[in-house]
Structure formats: C-alpha cells, structure tokens
Design a protein around this motif. Structure first.
Motif, mmCIF file in Angstrom:
data_model
loop_
_atom_site.group_PDB
_atom_site.id
_atom_site.type_symbol
_atom_site.label_atom_id
_atom_site.label_comp_id
_atom_site.label_asym_id
_atom_site.label_seq_id
_atom_site.Cartn_x
_atom_site.Cartn_y
_atom_site.Cartn_z
ATOM 1 N N CYS A 79 0.829 -1.210 0.000
ATOM 2 C CA CYS A 79 0.000 0.000 0.000
ATOM 3 C C CYS A 79 0.861 1.258 0.000
ATOM 4 O O CYS A 79 0.577 2.213 -0.728
ATOM 5 C CB CYS A 79 -0.932 0.001 1.215
ATOM 6 N N LEU A 80 1.911 1.264 0.805
ATOM 7 C CA LEU A 80 2.810 2.418 0.838
ATOM 8 C C LEU A 80 3.524 2.601 -0.495
ATOM 9 O O LEU A 80 3.735 3.728 -0.960
ATOM 10 C CB LEU A 80 3.833 2.261 1.963
ATOM 11 N N THR A 120 8.943 0.415 15.438
ATOM 12 C CA THR A 120 7.807 1.259 15.074
ATOM 13 C C THR A 120 7.941 1.786 13.645
ATOM 14 O O THR A 120 6.948 2.170 13.029
ATOM 15 C CB THR A 120 7.673 2.462 16.035
ATOM 16 N N ILE A 121 9.159 1.783 13.127
ATOM 17 C CA ILE A 121 9.366 2.152 11.720
ATOM 18 C C ILE A 121 9.298 0.922 10.827
ATOM 19 O O ILE A 121 8.634 0.919 9.789
ATOM 20 C CB ILE A 121 10.716 2.882 11.544
ATOM 21 N N SER A 122 9.959 -0.160 11.233
ATOM 22 C CA SER A 122 10.019 -1.359 10.395
ATOM 23 C C SER A 122 8.658 -2.026 10.216
ATOM 24 O O SER A 122 8.447 -2.761 9.252
ATOM 25 C CB SER A 122 11.016 -2.369 10.972
ATOM 26 N N SER A 123 7.712 -1.746 11.103
ATOM 27 C CA SER A 123 6.373 -2.338 10.976
ATOM 28 C C SER A 123 5.564 -1.699 9.860
ATOM 29 O O SER A 123 4.542 -2.239 9.431
ATOM 30 C CB SER A 123 5.614 -2.215 12.295
ATOM 31 N N LEU A 124 6.006 -0.508 9.393
ATOM 32 C CA LEU A 124 5.397 0.171 8.241
ATOM 33 C C LEU A 124 3.951 0.599 8.483
ATOM 34 O O LEU A 124 3.135 0.648 7.558
ATOM 35 C CB LEU A 124 5.477 -0.716 6.983
ATOM 36 N N GLY A 125 3.644 0.912 9.731
ATOM 37 C CA GLY A 125 2.311 1.395 10.075
ATOM 38 C C GLY A 125 2.284 2.901 10.246
ATOM 39 O O GLY A 125 3.156 3.624 9.754
ATOM 40 N N VAL A 126 1.290 3.398 10.979
ATOM 41 C CA VAL A 126 1.140 4.839 11.136
ATOM 42 C C VAL A 126 2.300 5.448 11.919
ATOM 43 O O VAL A 126 2.676 6.613 11.678
ATOM 44 C CB VAL A 126 -0.207 5.192 11.802
ATOM 45 N N ASP A 127 2.881 4.696 12.856
ATOM 46 C CA ASP A 127 4.026 5.228 13.598
ATOM 47 C C ASP A 127 5.206 5.502 12.672
ATOM 48 O O ASP A 127 5.919 6.499 12.817
ATOM 49 C CB ASP A 127 4.446 4.250 14.705
ATOM 50 N N MET A 128 5.411 4.612 11.722
ATOM 51 C CA MET A 128 6.483 4.838 10.737
ATOM 52 C C MET A 128 6.212 6.098 9.940
ATOM 53 O O MET A 128 7.107 6.932 9.723
ATOM 54 C CB MET A 128 6.579 3.624 9.796
ATOM 55 N N PHE A 193 -2.169 0.585 7.079
ATOM 56 C CA PHE A 193 -2.943 0.421 5.852
ATOM 57 C C PHE A 193 -3.640 -0.934 5.818
ATOM 58 O O PHE A 193 -4.796 -1.047 5.405
ATOM 59 C CB PHE A 193 -2.029 0.549 4.627
ATOM 60 N N ALA A 194 -2.933 -1.977 6.242
ATOM 61 C CA ALA A 194 -3.510 -3.324 6.201
ATOM 62 C C ALA A 194 -4.805 -3.390 7.014
ATOM 63 O O ALA A 194 -5.807 -3.964 6.573
ATOM 64 C CB ALA A 194 -2.503 -4.344 6.715
#
Length: 387
Positions: A79-80, A120-128, A193-194
């Motif tokens: 998604c990113l 928190t970055i490697s998970s590729l979520g909102v925190d990243m 995104f997931a």
C-alpha cells in the motif's frame, strides 16, 4: 457519499474510461491524437510477438531482498509503495542528485524503513509514517532525498553554506503525504494500511449480502469499492482527477486514479494466493496506471501523436501544470489508447485475451525500460503527488 466527488458512475473504472474517452473525442486542441492505425501496428509489432511472456510476467510477484513477518506486514509495504508512487516530475533532478529515478527512490526508502532497528518504523504502520515525516532529517535518513545542500557563499565562495535543495519540494510532498495518510488512518481507528483495507473489504462483503440496501456496493465489485473508498479517504493523495473544458466549452471532470488502482493491484498480485481476502475478482476491469512513462511509450511507439508545440515543450524539459489541458490530454489519451489497444487486440483476428494489467506491465515495466524508449523524453509535472 460526498457530494464533492462529482461522480457520474459508481464504478471508478468506468469513470476513468468514459471520461478519458470523452477527452479523446471532444478535445479542444490537437496537441495529442490517437492513431488507430498506430494501435494496430503496435499490436502486431510489439504485443503479439511477446504475448506469452507478457502474460507470464504481468502478474508475477516482484521479488524483494527480505521476508515479511506476516501478510499484513507485506500489505503495508504494498500500500505504501502505491501511495508514494509520485515524483516523476523530479526525474532529472533525482538522477542528477542521487542517481535514482522516482520509483527506485521510493522502493529504496521503503526498504530502508523495513530494515530499521526501530520496530515502530520497520512495521510500516502509522508510527512509521509519523516518524519519517516528522522532519527533513528523518526523511532524508530513510529516503535519501535531501531538503538542504551545501553551496558556496554568494560573497565568499570558499565558505560553504546550507541552502534549500532543488529536491526540497519533492521531500516536502513525501512528508505531507505520509503525515496526512497517518492522520486519516488514525481517524478511522486503523494503525496501518492493512488494518484499514481489511475493514473496507469486510464492510464490502457485509453490505454486498444486502446489496439492495446499500447503494455504495450496488452493481460493483470488490476492487471497485476499495478504489472508491481509498479516493474518498485520502483525497489529497489519491483523488487523481481534473476539470476539463471541451470544444463546446462544456466543463467535466476527468478521472485517472493512478495510485488508488495501483494499491489494489499490488495487493491482488502479491497477496491473493496467501490470503483470499486480497483476491479481487473484478481486478481486470481496471485501467492502466497512467503516469508520464506510458504516454511517452505510446508516443514513441506511434500509438499517440503530438504536435510540434508539445514536442518542443517536452524536449526542453518545461513543466506541465497538473490539470492543465495539455497535461490532462496526454494522460487521458494514453488511457483511451490503451483501452482501444485492448479492444482491438481481443477482437478478430488477434484474439489476444489481454487486460489492462498485461498492457500496463508491458508499457511501463518492459517496453518503457528498453533503452530506446527510456531515452525518449517524458513530460514533467512536478506540482503533483498523483504520479
């Protein structure tokens, strides 16, 4: 449904196809024209000799130099990847400054995020998204797009000073899109995104069982629904559309939706075998994901023809304003030409049985990367985050 969407059809793919066809038939200029003879030659010279290879490669998973922790982890990446597919207007500068094009810059940036020791970055979520977009240093650390650069002082050339890099607008766009997307996801109680996409698909499947009650799912497939919802949720990043005035001075909206369609296609191609949630039966109703590569490829191949004024502007690297008549015509005619190629190729005597995913892969991922096509100058639109 928001009244500001100005939708003439609930099906986003039909909106794109019909509005682009209307530009092709009601154009106010002759800057760009479609050649049916050129389309037939393209099919015979390029498409048919490579047909089997195109079909095999078009829906093949792209290999990456690492493994994801889960399906959702990869869904975040896909998604990113689709969300950040812009910056084509900075192509020359990117090659000059960091020796990469826009697509490679985004891929490398996302890989760097994945490889981060900060979970928190490697998970590729909102925190990243929040951390990487927090400041220019964080963005450059991961995506290597400099907002500042050293330059000689105006009066004392031996002294180096910091000044804005010509890539700062691109860096700012990356920050803006990541930050805004994070905010919108949080508003929808989604940490990635997931999570958001799974909620959309669950909503579609629930409403589809009682289709007569819910107009937003009536008569459309899962991919179409998700594209609609992506455009509504993230308009500043995904509502790729523009007003156009035809020869009769009638204004209408032209829909292109490059990135919203690409996000869904990425999920389908890479994840539907592992998780049927990401299988989209109507995926082949999509159009091509039109940027500046596909129009250039079609021009070089003789399917589209452009006048001398546009040739000169493209050759000189002069920017096209997003939403201007010439810019809309270039992309809309590329979509229309692609639909015509598919229609002709799937008819007698060719019976090629191809769809937009096949053609997009070939125009962008194979033909567009061949040296003679790669060297062919593309139009530049730096003032957009849509491609």
């Amino acid at each position: 449904m928001s009244s500001s969407t100005d939708w003439t059809s609930l099906n986003p793919f039909e909106r794109v196809k019909s509005s682009c066809k209307r530009v092709a038939t009601e154009s106010t200029t002759t800057h760009v024209t479609f050649s049916s003879e050129g389309a037939t030659k393209f099919i015979e010279q390029y498409l048919l000799p490579n047909l089997q290879s195109i079909k095999e490669k078009a829906c093949k998973k792209a290999s990456l130099p690492f493994q994801f922790d889960s399906v959702d982890h990869e869904a975040n990446y896909r998604c990113l990847y689709g969300l950040l597919q812009f910056g084509s207007g900075f192509r020359r500068l990117l090659h000059e400054k960091i020796s990469k094009g826009a697509c490679e810059t985004i891929e490398r940036g996302l890989i760097n995020c994945f490889l981060s020791e900060d979970i928190t970055i490697s998970s590729l979520g909102v925190d990243m998204m929040d951390k990487v977009s927090d400041n220019y240093f964080a963005l450059e650390q991961h995506f290597q797009v400099p907002a500042k650069e050293e330059a000689p002082h105006d009066k004392y050339p031996l002294i180096k000073v910091q000044k804005d890099s010509p890539l700062k607008p691109f860096a700012e766009n990356l920050r803006m899109v990541l930050s805004e997307t994070s905010r919108k996801l949080r508003e929808r109680a989604s940490d990635s995104f997931a999570t958001f996409i799974r909620k959309l698909i669950a909503e579609y499947e629930r409403k589809k069982q009682h289709e007569e009650k819910y107009s937003e799912v009536r008569g459309i497939g899962k991919a179409a629904f998700v594209v609609n919802e992506l455009v509504k949720a993230f308009p500043s990043a995904l509502d790729d559309s523009a007003q156009y005035e035809n020869a009769n001075h009638e204004k209408f909206k032209v829909f292109l939706y490059k990135k919203a369609q690409l996000i869904v296609a990425e999920l389908h191609i890479h994840l539907h075998e592992e998780d049927p949630t990401f299988f989209f039966p109507d995926i082949h109703e999509m159009t091509i994901f039109v940027d500046n590569v596909i129009p250039a490829t079609l021009i070089k191949a003789g399917v589209l023809e452009i006048d001398e004024e546009m040739k000169l502007k493209i050759h000189d690297g002069k920017p096209f304003k997003y939403g201007s008549p010439a810019e809309v015509e270039l992309r809309a005619l590329a979509v229309h030409a692609s639909e015509e190629i598919i229609r002709i190729a799937n008819s007698e005597p060719y019976n090629a049985d191809i769809n937009s995913l096949h053609l997009d892969y070939y125009l962008w991922g194979e033909l567009g990367k061949q040296e003679e096509f790669r060297k062919f100058e593309r139009h530049s639109t730096p003032d957009t985050v849509f491609y």
